[in-house]
Design an enzyme around this catalytic site. Structure first.
Site, PDB file in Angstrom:
ATOM      1  N   GLN A 234     -13.423 -15.586  -7.992  1.00  0.00           N
ATOM      2  CA  GLN A 234     -14.285 -15.988  -6.781  1.00  0.00           C
ATOM      3  C   GLN A 234     -13.562 -15.808  -5.452  1.00  0.00           C
ATOM      4  O   GLN A 234     -14.220 -15.624  -4.314  1.00  0.00           O
ATOM      5  CB  GLN A 234     -14.652 -17.632  -6.803  1.00  0.00           C
TER       6      GLN A 234
ATOM      7  N   HIS B 298     -18.714 -23.935 -16.553  1.00  0.00           N
ATOM      8  CA  HIS B 298     -19.054 -23.219 -15.578  1.00  0.00           C
ATOM      9  C   HIS B 298     -17.755 -22.485 -15.042  1.00  0.00           C
ATOM     10  O   HIS B 298     -18.184 -21.069 -14.729  1.00  0.00           O
ATOM     11  CB  HIS B 298     -19.659 -24.306 -14.390  1.00  0.00           C
ATOM     12  N   GLU B 299     -16.740 -22.957 -14.828  1.00  0.00           N
ATOM     13  CA  GLU B 299     -15.550 -22.127 -14.247  1.00  0.00           C
ATOM     14  C   GLU B 299     -15.131 -20.967 -15.245  1.00  0.00           C
ATOM     15  O   GLU B 299     -14.839 -19.819 -14.743  1.00  0.00           O
ATOM     16  CB  GLU B 299     -14.361 -22.916 -13.778  1.00  0.00           C
TER      17      GLU B 299
ATOM     18  N   GLY C 299     -14.289 -27.226  -8.677  1.00  0.00           N
ATOM     19  CA  GLY C 299     -13.616 -26.147  -9.384  1.00  0.00           C
ATOM     20  C   GLY C 299     -13.759 -24.834  -8.709  1.00  0.00           C
ATOM     21  O   GLY C 299     -14.280 -24.612  -7.770  1.00  0.00           O
TER      22      GLY C 299
ATOM     23  N   HIS D  43     -17.082 -17.624 -15.059  1.00  0.00           N
ATOM     24  CA  HIS D  43     -16.791 -16.880 -13.910  1.00  0.00           C
ATOM     25  C   HIS D  43     -15.918 -15.694 -14.252  1.00  0.00           C
ATOM     26  O   HIS D  43     -15.860 -14.548 -13.577  1.00  0.00           O
ATOM     27  CB  HIS D  43     -16.172 -17.756 -12.564  1.00  0.00           C
TER      28      HIS D  43
ATOM     29  N   CYS E  68     -22.305 -23.927  -6.909  1.00  0.00           N
ATOM     30  CA  CYS E  68     -21.360 -23.231  -7.109  1.00  0.00           C
ATOM     31  C   CYS E  68     -20.961 -22.847  -5.761  1.00  0.00           C
ATOM     32  O   CYS E  68     -21.785 -22.330  -4.991  1.00  0.00           O
ATOM     33  CB  CYS E  68     -21.800 -21.910  -7.683  1.00  0.00           C
ATOM     34  N   LEU E  69     -19.823 -22.643  -5.143  1.00  0.00           N
ATOM     35  CA  LEU E  69     -19.234 -22.300  -4.066  1.00  0.00           C
ATOM     36  C   LEU E  69     -19.371 -20.700  -3.720  1.00  0.00           C
ATOM     37  O   LEU E  69     -19.799 -20.397  -2.641  1.00  0.00           O
ATOM     38  CB  LEU E  69     -17.818 -22.347  -3.912  1.00  0.00           C
TER      39      LEU E  69
HETATM   40 NI    NI Z   1     -18.755 -21.489  -9.706  1.00  0.00          NI
END
Ligand code: NI
Length: 180
Positions: A51, A145-146, A46, A149, A103-104
């Site tokens: 981000q 999670h997404e 995701g 953000h 997480c990226l």
């Molecule tokens: Ni993330």
């Protein structure tokens, strides 16, 4: 276009993102192309617009076949590929479930994060059509999670047991091949 993914420490990841007011615009379509290009290039499950430095309430997640396509989540069940705009999350029940997250924007690390086990989420797709789903398990975790953000929350802020937070290759030696 593949965009740079901001990493934890960048103040832009801590902002409250603004709602999308207009659908079917060239700007929104271009943002979604960039989000998918960037997520696929990073093998992510995701990605949220903040981000890549865009402070709008837009997230994408899922794969038609996550197991086959995403080495970061070898045991994760498939989650439908989804564009979710201006999301609203409503937990169903009090049950929390622990699960490992990465997480990226926090490369190389994993942490155990409690999330609502079951929830309903609503919002809009890329064309402005309403989305209304009730989900649980990994799907529910990815959405939470997404959407975090969009409110400037990164998963380490949700960790309660810091003995279960560490480097992926140390926590899971030999299991996950990719760095993040
Ligand atoms: Ni993330």
């Amino acid at each position: 276009m593949i965009r740079e993914i901001l990493r934890m420490g960048d103040p832009r990841l801590l902002q409250i993102a603004k709602p999308v007011l207009k659908f079917n615009t060239p700007e929104l379509r271009a943002l979604l192309v960039d989000l998918f290009d960037t997520m696929h290039a990073a093998d992510g499950a995701g990605l949220a617009a903040p981000q890549i430095g865009v402070s709008l309430r837009v997230v994408i997640f899922g794969y038609a076949d996550l197991n086959a396509r995403n080495p970061r989540f070898p045991d994760a069940p498939a989650v439908p590929e989804t564009v979710l705009i201006n999301p609203v999350l409503e937990p169903l029940g009090d049950e929390l479930e622990d699960g490992w997250e990465g997480c990226l924007s926090v490369p190389g690390l994993r942490g155990m994060v409690p999330r609502d086990a079951r929830l309903r989420y609503t919002g809009f797709d890329a064309e402005g059509e309403p989305i209304d789903r009730t989900v649980d398990g990994f799907h529910a975790r990815v959405v939470q999670h997404e959407c975090d953000h969009l409110d400037g929350v990164l998963y380490p802020m949700r960790i309660r047991d810091f003995t279960r937070f560490g480097y992926t290759d140390v926590l899971f030696p030999g299991i996950l091949a990719t760095d993040d």
